[in-house]
Write a protein that holds these residues in place. Structure first.
Motif, PDB file in Angstrom:
ATOM      1  N   SER A 165      56.356 -43.207  20.058  1.00  0.00           N
ATOM      2  CA  SER A 165      56.044 -41.819  20.424  1.00  0.00           C
ATOM      3  C   SER A 165      55.156 -41.725  21.659  1.00  0.00           C
ATOM      4  O   SER A 165      54.891 -40.625  22.151  1.00  0.00           O
ATOM      5  N   VAL A 205      58.493 -41.225  23.679  1.00  0.00           N
ATOM      6  CA  VAL A 205      59.518 -40.331  23.148  1.00  0.00           C
ATOM      7  C   VAL A 205      58.842 -39.299  22.256  1.00  0.00           C
ATOM      8  O   VAL A 205      57.831 -39.600  21.604  1.00  0.00           O
ATOM      9  N   ASN A 206      59.388 -38.080  22.217  1.00  0.00           N
ATOM     10  CA  ASN A 206      58.837 -37.030  21.369  1.00  0.00           C
ATOM     11  C   ASN A 206      58.691 -37.529  19.936  1.00  0.00           C
ATOM     12  O   ASN A 206      59.592 -38.166  19.388  1.00  0.00           O
ATOM     13  N   VAL A 207      57.546 -37.221  19.333  1.00  0.00           N
ATOM     14  CA  VAL A 207      57.230 -37.794  18.026  1.00  0.00           C
ATOM     15  C   VAL A 207      58.239 -37.409  16.953  1.00  0.00           C
ATOM     16  O   VAL A 207      58.581 -38.205  16.073  1.00  0.00           O
ATOM     17  N   TRP A 208      58.802 -36.190  17.038  1.00  0.00           N
ATOM     18  CA  TRP A 208      59.742 -35.755  16.002  1.00  0.00           C
ATOM     19  C   TRP A 208      61.119 -36.372  16.198  1.00  0.00           C
ATOM     20  O   TRP A 208      61.876 -36.541  15.241  1.00  0.00           O
ATOM     21  N   VAL A 209      61.430 -36.759  17.426  1.00  0.00           N
ATOM     22  CA  VAL A 209      62.634 -37.564  17.654  1.00  0.00           C
ATOM     23  C   VAL A 209      62.442 -38.940  17.024  1.00  0.00           C
ATOM     24  O   VAL A 209      63.345 -39.488  16.382  1.00  0.00           O
ATOM     25  N   CYS A 210      61.247 -39.485  17.191  1.00  0.00           N
ATOM     26  CA  CYS A 210      60.918 -40.773  16.566  1.00  0.00           C
ATOM     27  C   CYS A 210      60.987 -40.674  15.040  1.00  0.00           C
ATOM     28  O   CYS A 210      61.422 -41.627  14.369  1.00  0.00           O
TER      29      CYS A 210
END
Length: 279
Positions: A196, A199-204
């Motif tokens: 994260s 990369v966006n944390v919610w994508v992770c």
């Protein structure tokens, strides 16, 4: 008439060893800052551990272990059949022992630091551990009723099969302590905590949940009833959200995973043997 000298404002009393002068909840107390832990940057040791995980569990730990001369014969019964429960457990024991050592070398500092999450709202966070587990059980029960049958995966059946061949304490060591720590290090600490940073944390979060649920079906060649993945997605969602909301605490995620597996193993050893066959 002389005016009395003004007294200096009374300084708040500081307890020894504390920084806050005003007790929690009193007017003037600054809101407590949210604890956010830094998992750190990816390291070469992270890469080594991930490659070892892929090599053992995706390319086949059984294949690697059986290359040891005489290993498989040790689990061959007099009639020539293989004692699959003991054989599978021993492979898991060797595999997770290696991975646990590698993961500890890679993340022991942030792991210990992540226990700081319990310095705020300690009892709430502790109480949420059984509550989250119970919520997962209820969701899974609703899925079972909706599906109209059992949703045990091959992975779960294999674990239950091992309980008839393996003593309780060795099973606890591998399934309750080693496996959760390694999986939380891979799927939460690395795939969310460190990934994260770029990369966006919610994508992770989505990547972590899907991979965590899928990894439990590798031994079947990903041949499974889609309903069987629900318990793993439920657990993944619960642990992942808890990990993010506790400030990316690897310790909290691991404890939650340990609690879930401990209950499952205790039930497998104490309750399942009492049930009629086929249940």
């Amino acid at each position: 008439m002389t005016q009395e000298p003004r007294q200096a404002p009374r300084q708040p009393y500081h307890r020894p060893g504390t920084r806050q002068a005003i007790p929690p909840g009193w007017p003037g107390r600054l809101p407590q800052e949210k604890i956010v832990l830094d998992p750190g940057k990816p390291t070469w040791m992270d890469l080594v551990t991930v490659l070892a995980y892929i090599l053992i569990f995706i390319l086949g730990g059984a294949v690697l272990v059986t290359l040891i001369p005489g290993f498989q014969e040790h689990f061959t019964q007099p009639d020539g059949s293989l004692n699959e429960g003991s054989f599978t457990f021993t492979i898991n024991l060797i595999s997770y022992s290696i991975l646990t050592v590698l993961a500890l070398i890679a993340c022991w500092r942030p792991f210990l630091a992540s226990f700081r999450t319990f310095t705020s709202h300690r009892w709430l966070k502790i109480g949420l551990i059984p509550a989250i587990w119970f919520a997962c059980i209820m969701v899974n029960a609703l899925v079972v009723m909706s599906a109209g049958g059992d949703i045990k995966s091959e992975n779960q059946l294999a674990i239950e099969g091992m309980t008839t061949e393996v003593a309780f304490l060795p099973m606890v060591l591998v399934t309750v302590f080693m496996a959760p720590f390694v999986e939380e290090y891979i799927f939460r600490h690395l795939l969310i905590g460190k990934l994260s940073r770029r990369v966006n944390v919610w994508v992770c979060v989505v990547i972590s949940m899907v991979l965590f649920a899928s990894i439990h079906f590798i031994s079947t060649g990903f041949n499974f009833d889609p309903v069987q993945i629900i318990p793993y997605l439920t657990l993944a969602a619960a642990i992942t959200v808890a990990y993010v909301l506790t400030g990316k605490s690897l310790a909290y995620a691991t404890i939650l995973h340990v609690f879930n597996n401990l209950v499952s193993i205790v039930v497998a050893y104490s309750v399942l043997p009492l049930l009629p066959e086929g249940m």
